[in-house]
Design a protein around this motif. Structure first.
Motif: not given
Length: 340
Positions: A281-298
């Motif tokens: 009941i109301n049980n779940a997990i989350t999965v988060t992919n944080v992307g990348c922090a390189m200069p935009h467009g690199y």
């Protein structure tokens, strides 16, 4: 012309800085100033070294001893998520920095902007999810004697590039003001692999890599290992039962199906945040992919012609009760518009 700020006013600003843990909004209200004027005063305090002097006077100088670091197996308590009790659980704000791939020739202004965000928003922790350094000098993909191999940067140049990036970042947020961690990724792990192939180098290259982060008071977690906050596991990339990184177009689904706890990871350079229901009941997990922090467009050269869909930015996460309760992705373009 703006009148000069008196020493007495700067002392008031310094006192407000520590009274409000560096939160610009609260400081501005306390000092009856605009946020911009308050931030300018904080930058001056950092530039003139007053914040660092006050911190050093208040605590014993920190001297990292990386030779004594022990890797302990984490104890994980998995708490079923129940909406009726969640509001009573502690909250932790974690600023997650995705893959940066620092290397010679790459600009560092984006790291300065991330530092300004951290200085203004004061998360409880900052976690770099790994592949902070590119370590092209230690890669094994290029054929021996090829042009790609011959044109690789030196190991020392890559360490220097990492130092440039950390200097730019910490010019905005002082050492020790917020706890920092880095979880090594597969690119940092290239150093161990090189030392395995060249036993005469054993311990020499990894020492320089670890000392780089220790100098800036970043704690390190080895590749494939986990770092836990409020029951949420952080790692560079989860591995399968065959010790292979979980990848593909939608790795979050595979990770969510196999994991027993919420996961924050990087590696694929693509932002995503999903909630995965579990039996109960109301049980779940989350999965988060944080992307990348390189200069935009690199784009790294190894992606030539490949489908990427990279997302450039940082993730401001709110953790509670074993889940990422809130996830806010701030793009590099947004950081530029705010702080450049």
């Amino acid at each position: 012309m703006t009148p000069p700020v008196s020493d007495e006013e700067m002392q008031r600003t310094l006192a407000a800085y520590f009274a409000h843990s560096g939160n610009i909004t609260y400081m501005a209200a306390d000092l009856d100033l605009s946020r911009g004027a308050t931030y300018d005063r904080v930058k001056r305090l950092r530039r003139e070294g007053h914040i660092r002097e006050a911190q050093q006077a208040a605590q014993t100088e920190y001297t990292p001893d990386i030779d004594m670091i022990e890797v302990a197996k984490p104890r994980v308590r998995v708490r079923a998520y129940n909406v009726s009790v969640t509001r009573d659980l502690p909250v932790r704000r974690v600023l997650a920095i995705g893959d940066t791939h620092w290397k010679p020739g790459q600009g560092v202004e984006h790291m300065r902007l991330i530092g300004r965000y951290v200085a203004e928003n004061r998360p409880d922790n900052v976690v770099h999810i790994g592949d902070a350094l590119d370590m092209e000098s230690c890669e094994f993909h290029s054929a021996a004697g090829s042009a790609s191999q011959m044109n690789r940067p030196s190991f020392q140049d890559e360490i220097s590039a990492g130092e440039d990036a950390l200097e730019a970042y910490h010019s905005e947020i002082g050492l020790g003001e917020v706890p920092h961690d880095v979880i090594y990724g597969n690119h940092e792990y290239r150093v161990e692999r090189l030392e395995e192939l060249a036993p005469n180098l054993a311990g020499t290259l990894t020492l320089q890599r670890d000392q780089l982060f220790a100098r800036y008071r970043w704690k390190t977690t080895p590749y494939r290992h986990w770092l836990f906050f409020e029951g949420v596991g952080f790692t560079h990339v989860p591995h399968s039962i065959m010790q292979k990184p979980i990848g593909g177009r939608y790795p979050e689904n595979t990770i969510g199906n196999q994991s027993t706890h919420s996961v924050v990871f990087g590696h694929t350079h693509r932002w995503n945040h999903v909630t995965v229901p579990k039996i109960g009941i109301n049980n779940a997990i989350t999965v988060t992919n944080v992307g990348c922090a390189m200069p935009h467009g690199y784009l790294p050269k190894y992606t030539d012609g490949a489908t990427t869909g990279y997302t450039y930015g940082i993730a401001d996460l709110r953790l509670r009760g074993g889940r990422v309760e809130g996830a806010n992705f701030i793009s590099m373009l947004d950081l530029e518009s705010r702080y450049a």
